[in-house]
Design a protein around this motif. Sequence first.
Motif, PDB file in Angstrom:
ATOM      1  N   MET A   1      33.238 -16.059 -24.308  1.00  0.00           N
ATOM      2  CA  MET A   1      33.501 -15.406 -25.591  1.00  0.00           C
ATOM      3  C   MET A   1      32.481 -14.305 -25.828  1.00  0.00           C
ATOM      4  N   LYS A   2      32.962 -13.212 -26.383  1.00  0.00           N
ATOM      5  CA  LYS A   2      32.069 -12.103 -26.697  1.00  0.00           C
ATOM      6  C   LYS A   2      32.047 -11.901 -28.210  1.00  0.00           C
ATOM      7  N   LEU A   3      30.841 -11.837 -28.768  1.00  0.00           N
ATOM      8  CA  LEU A   3      30.686 -11.633 -30.206  1.00  0.00           C
ATOM      9  C   LEU A   3      30.135 -10.237 -30.462  1.00  0.00           C
ATOM     10  N   TYR A   4      30.943  -9.414 -31.111  1.00  0.00           N
ATOM     11  CA  TYR A   4      30.486  -8.103 -31.559  1.00  0.00           C
ATOM     12  C   TYR A   4      29.792  -8.309 -32.900  1.00  0.00           C
ATOM     13  N   TYR A   5      28.566  -7.842 -32.997  1.00  0.00           N
ATOM     14  CA  TYR A   5      27.764  -8.146 -34.180  1.00  0.00           C
ATOM     15  C   TYR A   5      26.629  -7.142 -34.311  1.00  0.00           C
ATOM     16  N   ASN A   6      25.880  -7.268 -35.400  1.00  0.00           N
ATOM     17  CA  ASN A   6      24.622  -6.545 -35.559  1.00  0.00           C
ATOM     18  C   ASN A   6      23.613  -7.526 -36.141  1.00  0.00           C
ATOM     19  N   PRO A   7      22.407  -7.599 -35.599  1.00  0.00           N
ATOM     20  CA  PRO A   7      21.444  -8.617 -36.048  1.00  0.00           C
ATOM     21  C   PRO A   7      21.006  -8.475 -37.498  1.00  0.00           C
TER      22      PRO A   7
ATOM     23  N   ARG B   1      30.114   3.565 -33.960  1.00  0.00           N
ATOM     24  CA  ARG B   1      31.124   3.010 -34.866  1.00  0.00           C
ATOM     25  C   ARG B   1      32.520   3.491 -34.488  1.00  0.00           C
ATOM     26  N   ALA B   2      32.620   4.773 -34.143  1.00  0.00           N
ATOM     27  CA  ALA B   2      33.918   5.320 -33.751  1.00  0.00           C
ATOM     28  C   ALA B   2      34.430   4.643 -32.485  1.00  0.00           C
ATOM     29  N   GLU B   3      33.540   4.415 -31.538  1.00  0.00           N
ATOM     30  CA  GLU B   3      33.925   3.747 -30.294  1.00  0.00           C
ATOM     31  C   GLU B   3      34.357   2.307 -30.569  1.00  0.00           C
ATOM     32  N   TYR B   4      33.681   1.678 -31.500  1.00  0.00           N
ATOM     33  CA  TYR B   4      33.983   0.280 -31.823  1.00  0.00           C
ATOM     34  C   TYR B   4      35.364   0.120 -32.450  1.00  0.00           C
ATOM     35  N   THR B   5      35.858   1.147 -33.124  1.00  0.00           N
ATOM     36  CA  THR B   5      37.189   1.043 -33.735  1.00  0.00           C
ATOM     37  C   THR B   5      38.284   0.879 -32.683  1.00  0.00           C
ATOM     38  N   LYS B   6      37.959   1.150 -31.420  1.00  0.00           N
ATOM     39  CA  LYS B   6      38.928   0.885 -30.354  1.00  0.00           C
ATOM     40  C   LYS B   6      39.100  -0.620 -30.148  1.00  0.00           C
ATOM     41  N   VAL B   7      38.068  -1.367 -30.514  1.00  0.00           N
ATOM     42  CA  VAL B   7      38.116  -2.824 -30.412  1.00  0.00           C
ATOM     43  C   VAL B   7      38.566  -3.431 -31.737  1.00  0.00           C
TER      44      VAL B   7
ATOM     45  N   LEU C   1      33.057  -9.750 -34.947  1.00  0.00           N
ATOM     46  CA  LEU C   1      34.368  -9.931 -34.329  1.00  0.00           C
ATOM     47  C   LEU C   1      34.166 -10.759 -33.070  1.00  0.00           C
ATOM     48  N   LEU C   2      34.945 -11.809 -32.930  1.00  0.00           N
ATOM     49  CA  LEU C   2      34.865 -12.666 -31.749  1.00  0.00           C
ATOM     50  C   LEU C   2      36.073 -12.391 -30.864  1.00  0.00           C
ATOM     51  N   VAL C   3      35.812 -12.040 -29.609  1.00  0.00           N
ATOM     52  CA  VAL C   3      36.885 -11.832 -28.638  1.00  0.00           C
ATOM     53  C   VAL C   3      36.848 -12.989 -27.648  1.00  0.00           C
ATOM     54  N   LEU C   4      37.935 -13.729 -27.590  1.00  0.00           N
ATOM     55  CA  LEU C   4      38.008 -14.897 -26.723  1.00  0.00           C
ATOM     56  C   LEU C   4      38.196 -14.479 -25.271  1.00  0.00           C
ATOM     57  N   ASP C   5      38.014 -15.422 -24.373  1.00  0.00           N
ATOM     58  CA  ASP C   5      38.100 -15.117 -22.942  1.00  0.00           C
ATOM     59  C   ASP C   5      39.485 -14.620 -22.541  1.00  0.00           C
ATOM     60  N   ASP C   6      40.512 -15.002 -23.296  1.00  0.00           N
ATOM     61  CA  ASP C   6      41.868 -14.550 -22.974  1.00  0.00           C
ATOM     62  C   ASP C   6      42.238 -13.258 -23.702  1.00  0.00           C
ATOM     63  N   GLY C   7      41.253 -12.668 -24.407  1.00  0.00           N
ATOM     64  CA  GLY C   7      41.479 -11.393 -25.073  1.00  0.00           C
ATOM     65  C   GLY C   7      41.881 -11.487 -26.530  1.00  0.00           C
ATOM     66  N   ARG C   8      42.226 -12.675 -26.988  1.00  0.00           N
ATOM     67  CA  ARG C   8      42.571 -12.818 -28.401  1.00  0.00           C
ATOM     68  C   ARG C   8      41.342 -12.576 -29.273  1.00  0.00           C
TER      69      ARG C   8
END
Length: 213
Positions: free
Chosen positions: A1-7, A39-45, A53-60
């Motif tokens: 799992m990948k977590l997009y975040y800011n500390p 931020r602009a690049e992140y809007t692609k995600v 935002l949590l992205v699961l291993d299957d992409g969900r």
Amino acid sequence: MKLYYNPLSSYSQKVVIAFYEKNVQFTPEMINVMDPAARAEYTKVSPFGKIPLLVLDDGRKVIESTIIIEYLEDYYGSSGTRLIPEDKDLAREARYLDRFFDLYINDAMQKVFFDGMKPEDQRDPRGVAAAKLTMDRAYATADELLATRTWAVGDVFTMADCSAAPSLGYAAMVYPFDKYKNLASYANRLSERPSVARIRTEAAPFMAQLARG
């Protein structure tokens, strides 16, 4: 799992506390929310650019901090701290208090903080006054609630405390609540919780960088 975040993001901190409490591994992907290009690049995600935002291993994708914690409890319920009690009444209270700290303390605190960063002629004194009134009411409500409780829901640490920790951590700097003794004691207990201490240690270098401008 990948977590997009800011500390430094309070909602990111809320989720990372939950991950640490659950002892669940994740891959952190830090987003520099102060960098327009990032931020602009992140809007692609994430089309709305919101973190975490949590992205699961299957992409969900699992969006919104509270929903991410719900996901962790649904799929990793037996690991680490149970953040949503099995008792239905306590579970409902944990969910309510999660929203309470998010909406009435954290969001109001952000209004006060970010307004103070604006040029004088762009500030919103009425909005700030309304936000402080909301915080005063929330402080008084929480102070009464915590008179006989160790954690938000009682004797067990829940998702409500994951929400409260960053909310109160920042609120203490923006609009202090020292006169509310029960709330202040609770905030101190949160600070001593290993998961909370860890996220604050991780955020400290970024906070120092922000202070330097």
